[in-house]
Design an enzyme around this catalytic site. Structure first.
Site, PDB file in Angstrom:
ATOM      1  N   ARG A 145      -7.983   3.020   2.156  1.00  0.00           N
ATOM      2  CA  ARG A 145      -6.917   2.967   2.009  1.00  0.00           C
ATOM      3  C   ARG A 145      -6.832   1.919   0.734  1.00  0.00           C
ATOM      4  NH1 ARG A 145      -5.239  -0.224   7.462  1.00  0.00           N
ATOM      5  NH2 ARG A 145      -6.314  -2.215   6.742  1.00  0.00           N
ATOM      6  N   LYS A 153      -1.830  -2.704   1.572  1.00  0.00           N
ATOM      7  CA  LYS A 153      -2.324  -3.791   1.821  1.00  0.00           C
ATOM      8  C   LYS A 153      -2.325  -5.260   0.624  1.00  0.00           C
ATOM      9  CE  LYS A 153      -5.466  -5.584   5.970  1.00  0.00           C
ATOM     10  NZ  LYS A 153      -4.597  -5.819   7.272  1.00  0.00           N
ATOM     11  N   GLU A 165       7.162  -2.675  11.609  1.00  0.00           N
ATOM     12  CA  GLU A 165       5.850  -3.614  11.936  1.00  0.00           C
ATOM     13  C   GLU A 165       5.776  -4.792  13.284  1.00  0.00           C
ATOM     14  OE1 GLU A 165       2.079  -3.250  10.052  1.00  0.00           O
ATOM     15  OE2 GLU A 165       3.116  -2.539   8.409  1.00  0.00           O
TER      16      GLU A 165
HETATM   17  C1  LIG Z   1      -3.745  -4.775   8.434  1.00  0.00           C
HETATM   18  C2  LIG Z   1      -2.784  -4.847   9.062  1.00  0.00           C
HETATM   19  C3  LIG Z   1      -2.557  -3.763   9.663  1.00  0.00           C
HETATM   20  C4  LIG Z   1      -3.617  -4.140  10.581  1.00  0.00           C
HETATM   21  O1  LIG Z   1      -4.371  -2.844   9.901  1.00  0.00           O
HETATM   22  P1  LIG Z   1      -6.170  -2.034  10.375  1.00  0.00           P
HETATM   23  O2  LIG Z   1      -6.347  -1.189  10.074  1.00  0.00           O
HETATM   24  O3  LIG Z   1      -4.694  -1.745  11.711  1.00  0.00           O
HETATM   25  O4  LIG Z   1      -6.605  -3.236  10.965  1.00  0.00           O
HETATM   26  C5  LIG Z   1      -0.955  -3.969  10.428  1.00  0.00           C
HETATM   27  N1  LIG Z   1       0.398  -3.864   9.374  1.00  0.00           N
HETATM   28  C6  LIG Z   1      -0.002  -4.534   7.954  1.00  0.00           C
HETATM   29  C7  LIG Z   1       1.111  -5.023   7.433  1.00  0.00           C
HETATM   30  C8  LIG Z   1      -1.583  -4.887   7.540  1.00  0.00           C
HETATM   31  O5  LIG Z   1      -2.332  -5.278   6.541  1.00  0.00           O
END
Ligand SMILES: *Cc1c(COP(=O)(O)O)cnc(C)c1O
Length: 340
Positions: free
Chosen positions: A82, A185, A221
């Site tokens: 990722r 991210k 989300e």
């Molecule tokens: C990190 C993150 C998540 C959660 O991802 P995980 O891999 O489950 O920790 C969800 N939404 C956003 C915007 C994130 O930055």
């Protein structure tokens, strides 16, 4: 062995200094040697692209100590993939998967005494970051990068028990643009979410449930976590180009399917919340944080999800199974843990 004077059961989610962090520089077209550092500072140029134009991506994962005293790191290969995708999104040099894995193992091993004891609910949070380091004023991608992994022990997410909190919908803020950086991210997405988040907190909500930034018809989300609902026994989670693909959500979907629960990844309209039996925000920090009520602040509509103030049975099962696999209490049939 945990020979530190940390009070594990009262640990929060703050920065706790540890012994080491690891770093690797990309210069002259190649990644260098892994460096082990005892300093929690970095030396960077005041004109670095990370500082001026937001060339910064990050990851978040955890290591857990089991009853057998072994340290388990959860799905690090997925985080490795990722952060490459995030880096490519911002025109940054992607870190090779093998380098990412080697550095995660190294930093956890070096800081093993900070991996909290089994049974405390605490864990070692692992935070990789990549920064554009080239000094330039012109807007273009850097040619030099640094990849750093720091760790910090963090306390249990549910200090006062695993129970639902309320979240809200607000149409006056977007976290990301429709074809923007939501699927990666990047720190900038968090900067863009702070004003909405602070407003929600001041109104007593634990998080904002964002809608799709284009039509504001579909659920996206929950800020730093994905969203799912249990509707007629089906695990329903939004499919959208503007949400970050959560590894926790993927894990919960896998556990759900394995338990005979149907999974749907699709557009979910706001109205559908009317007919939902359970809902939760999911991510590495909490695994699944059950939702009690969702208040639409624009329409005044309140969607009561948890009628009795308790997490639903499906969310409880998913949460316990995932936490059990992470701790080594439940057999890791999906091969998710890397054991040190
Ligand atoms: C990190 C993150 C998540 C959660 O991802 P995980 O891999 O489950 O920790 C969800 N939404 C956003 C915007 C994130 O930055």
């Amino acid at each position: 062995m945990n020979n530190t004077d940390i009070d594990w059961s009262n640990l929060g989610f703050g920065y706790v200094p540890t012994d080491y962090n690891v770093r690797c520089h990309f210069r002259d077209g190649k990644w260098g040697e892994i460096e082990v550092s005892t300093s929690d500072k970095i030396d960077m140029h005041i004109a670095a692209t990370a500082l001026h134009y937001g060339q910064e991506v990050f990851e978040g994962l955890k290591a857990f100590r089991g009853k057998d005293d072994k340290i388990r790191i959860f799905r690090l290969e997925e985080n490795a993939k990722r952060i490459r995708s995030s880096a490519c999104g911002l025109m940054m040099e992607p870190v090779p998967v093998e380098l990412f894995k080697e550095m995660v193992l190294k930093v956890v091993e070096l800081n093993a005494r900070f991996v909290p004891p089994y049974g405390t609910g605490a864990s070692l949070y692992i935070r990789p970051i990549e920064l554009g380091m080239t000094a330039q004023i012109g807007v273009k991608p850097a040619s030099e990068y640094v990849f750093i992994i720091m760790v910090s022990p963090v306390g249990p997410y549910f200090k006062s028990g695993f129970k639902p909190t309320n979240i809200c919908i607000m149409r006056e803020f977007d976290r990301v643009a429709p074809q923007g950086t939501g699927r990666w991210k990047v720190g900038g997405n968090y900067a863009a979410s702070l004003s909405a988040g602070e407003k929600a907190h001041s109104l007593g909500y634990s998080a904002v449930l964002y809608l799709d930034p284009k039509e504001k018809r579909y659920l996206d989300e929950c800020g730093p976590a994905n969203f799912y609902a249990i509707k007629d026994g089906v695990y329903v989670t939004p499919a959208s180009d503007s949400i970050l693909p959560s590894i926790t959500n993927d894990s919960l979907m896998t556990i759900a399917r394995h338990n005979g629960i149907k999974v749907e990844q699709r557009h979910v309209t706001v109205d559908e919340l009317e007919h939902v039996d359970e809902a939760a925000a999911c991510g590495t920090a909490a695994v699944a944080s059950p939702v009690g009520e969702i208040d639409d602040l624009d329409t005044g509509k309140k969607y009561v999800i948890s009628k009795d103030g308790k997490p639903g049975p499906v969310t409880t099962m998913l949460y316990n199974t995932l936490r059990g696999i992470q701790n080594g209490d439940i057999e890791d049939i999906f091969g998710w843990n890397t054991i040190l």
